[in-house]
Scaffold this active site. Structure first.
Site, short mmCIF file in Angstrom:
data_model
loop_
_atom_site.label_atom_id
_atom_site.label_comp_id
_atom_site.label_asym_id
_atom_site.label_seq_id
_atom_site.Cartn_x
_atom_site.Cartn_y
_atom_site.Cartn_z
N SER A 1 0.84 -1.20 0.00
CA SER A 1 0.00 0.00 0.00
C SER A 1 0.87 1.25 0.00
CB SER A 1 -0.88 0.01 1.25
OG SER A 1 -1.62 1.20 1.32
N TYR B 1 -3.20 -1.00 10.51
CA TYR B 1 -3.11 -1.34 9.08
C TYR B 1 -1.79 -0.84 8.50
CZ TYR B 1 -4.26 -1.38 4.09
OH TYR B 1 -4.24 -1.58 2.74
O1 NJP Z 1 -10.08 -5.43 -0.94
P1 NJP Z 1 -11.38 -6.38 -0.96
P2 NJP Z 1 -8.97 -5.08 -2.06
N1 NJP Z 1 -7.60 -15.47 3.61
O2 NJP Z 1 -11.92 -6.31 0.42
C1 NJP Z 1 -9.63 -11.83 0.61
C2 NJP Z 1 -4.59 -3.69 -0.64
N2 NJP Z 1 -4.91 -2.27 -0.84
O3 NJP Z 1 -9.17 -5.85 -3.29
O4 NJP Z 1 -11.71 -14.09 2.10
C3 NJP Z 1 -7.78 -15.45 2.28
O5 NJP Z 1 -12.25 -5.99 -2.10
C4 NJP Z 1 -11.12 -11.59 0.34
O6 NJP Z 1 -11.79 -12.79 0.00
P3 NJP Z 1 -12.68 -13.65 1.10
C5 NJP Z 1 -5.23 -4.33 0.56
O7 NJP Z 1 -4.53 -4.04 1.76
C6 NJP Z 1 -6.17 -1.85 -1.14
O8 NJP Z 1 -8.90 -3.60 -2.15
O9 NJP Z 1 -13.21 -14.78 0.28
N3 NJP Z 1 -8.32 -14.41 1.62
C7 NJP Z 1 -11.05 -10.70 -0.89
O10 NJP Z 1 -10.91 -11.48 -2.06
C8 NJP Z 1 -5.15 -5.79 0.19
O11 NJP Z 1 -3.92 -6.34 0.58
C9 NJP Z 1 -6.43 -0.49 -1.30
O12 NJP Z 1 -13.71 -12.72 1.62
C10 NJP Z 1 -8.72 -13.36 2.35
C11 NJP Z 1 -9.76 -9.91 -0.72
O13 NJP Z 1 -8.99 -10.61 0.27
C12 NJP Z 1 -5.26 -5.77 -1.34
O14 NJP Z 1 -5.06 -4.42 -1.74
C13 NJP Z 1 -5.42 0.43 -1.14
C14 NJP Z 1 -8.57 -13.32 3.74
C15 NJP Z 1 -10.02 -8.50 -0.27
O15 NJP Z 1 -10.79 -7.84 -1.24
C16 NJP Z 1 -6.58 -6.27 -1.88
O16 NJP Z 1 -7.66 -5.55 -1.29
C17 NJP Z 1 -4.16 -0.01 -0.84
C18 NJP Z 1 -7.98 -14.43 4.37
N4 NJP Z 1 -7.80 -14.48 5.69
C19 NJP Z 1 -3.92 -1.35 -0.68
N5 NJP Z 1 -9.09 -12.14 4.19
C20 NJP Z 1 -7.79 0.04 -1.63
N6 NJP Z 1 -8.75 -0.80 -1.98
O17 NJP Z 1 -7.98 1.27 -1.59
C21 NJP Z 1 -9.52 -11.47 3.11
O18 NJP Z 1 -3.19 0.91 -0.67
N7 NJP Z 1 -9.31 -12.18 2.00
#
Ligand code: NJP
Length: 237
Positions: free
Chosen positions: A138, A151
C-alpha cells in the site's frame, strides 16, 4: 502464457481483477479466498473458457491450509511461476479504539499470510531457479496516515519483509517486489465497489495491469516496487 500463478484474495476486488487479467494472458491459476465467494470467481472464469483454474477456500493465515493448497497446485500444474500475495484486510480508527483482537487479526492476514504463502512457494521456485513473488502492499507502507496505525504497521512490515527476501533469493533467479497503490475502488474496509464517490479512484484493473507488467518483465530485470495512485490523491496524505 502457460505460466502458473497463485493469487490470494481473488474472491473480489483487486485479486479478482488480477485473476481475470492473468487468465486472458494464458496463465494457469490457483485462486485463494477465505469465503465461498472464491468458487464463484473460478466458475466465472471457466464460463469464459479459461479451464486451467483451481479454487481454494483457504485462510492465508493458516499454514497447514496454505501448504496443502501449494502442494495441490504443484500436483495439478507442475510448477509455480508467480505468487501474488494480495489478500488483505483493513480498518481505520484511532489507536485507543483498536482492540487487541483487531490488531492480531490484521497482522495475521496482512503479514503472517504473506510470510506463510511466500515460504510455501520458495522451495518450488528455488528448484525451478525462477519465480516472481509480488505483494500488494500500500501507499501507507510508505507514508503514514492518522487513524490507521495497525493497518499502516502491517504494510510497513511487508515492505521490510519483501526487501529483505528480495536480496536473499535473487541468486536463485527469484524476483520479489511490491505494488503500492493509493485509493482503489474495491470492497476494501467494508466499502462497496462502484460507489459514486469513488469514481475518480484507481480501478482494480489498474493494479492488475501493474502485476502483469512486473511479472512479465525480462528475467534479468527486477522491479522492486510500483507506486501508483489516483491523480486526485495528494501526498503526504
Ligand atoms: O479489498 P477487498 P482489495 N484469507 O476487500 C480476501 C490492498 N490495498 O481488493 O476471504 C484469504 O475488495 C477476500 O476474500 P474472502 C489491501 O490491503 C487496497 O482492495 O473470500 N483471503 C477478498 O478477495 C489488500 O492487501 C487499497 O472474503 C482473504 C480480498 O482478500 C489488497 O489491496 C489500497 C482473507 C479483499 O478484497 C486487496 O484488497 C491499498 C484471508 N484471511 C492497498 N481475508 C484500496 N482498496 O484502496 C480477506 O493501498 N481475503
Amino acid at each position: 502464457k502457460g505460466q502458473v500463478a497463485i493469487i490470494t484474495g481473488a474472491s473480489r476486488g483487486i485479486g479478482k481483477a488480477i485473476a481475470h487479467k492473468l487468465a486472458e494472458k494464458g496463465a494457469k491459476l490457483a485462486l485463494v479466498g477465505s469465503s465461498e465467494e472464491i468458487h464463484k470467481t473460478g466458475e466465472e472464469l471457466k464460463k469464459q473458457g479459461f479451464v486451467d483454474v483451481e479454487t481454494f477456500q483457504v485462510d492465508v493465515a493458516n499454514e497447514e491450509q496454505m501448504n496443502r493448497m501449494v502442494s495441490e497446485t504443484i500436483q495439478k500444474f507442475g510448477r509455480i511461476d508467480l505468487l501474488v500475495n494480495n489478500a488483505g484486510i483493513g480498518f481505520f480508527k484511532p489507536v485507543e479504539e483498536t482492540t487487541i483482537d483487531e490488531w492480531k487479526r490484521v497482522f495475521e492476514v496482512n503479514v503472517q499470510g504473506v510470510f506463510i504463502g511466500t515460504k510455501a512457494v520458495l522451495p518450488h521456485m528455488k528448484k525451478q531457479k525462477s519465480g516472481t513473488i509480488i505483494t500488494i502492499s500500500s501507499d501507507v507502507g510508505r507514508y503514514t496516515i492518522p487513524n490507521g496505525a495497525a493497518y499502516t504497521a502491517t504494510k510497513y512490515a511487508v515492505q521490510g519483509f519483501s526487501g529483505s527476501l528480495a536480496q536473499e533469493v535473487r541468486e536463485y533467479g527469484i524476483r520479489v517486489g511490491t505494488i503500492n497503490p493509493g485509493m482503489v475502488d474495491t470492497y476494501f474496509a467494508n466499502s462497496v465497489q462502484g460507489a459514486p464517490e469513488k469514481q475518480d479512484w484507481l480501478k482494480a484493473e489498474d493494479i492488475a495491469d501493474a502485476v502483469v507488467y512486473m511479472a512479465s518483465a525480462p528475467k534479468h530485470m527486477l522491479i522492486d516496487e510500483i507506486v501508483l495512485h489516483p491523480l486526485i490523491q495528494k501526498y503526504p496524505i
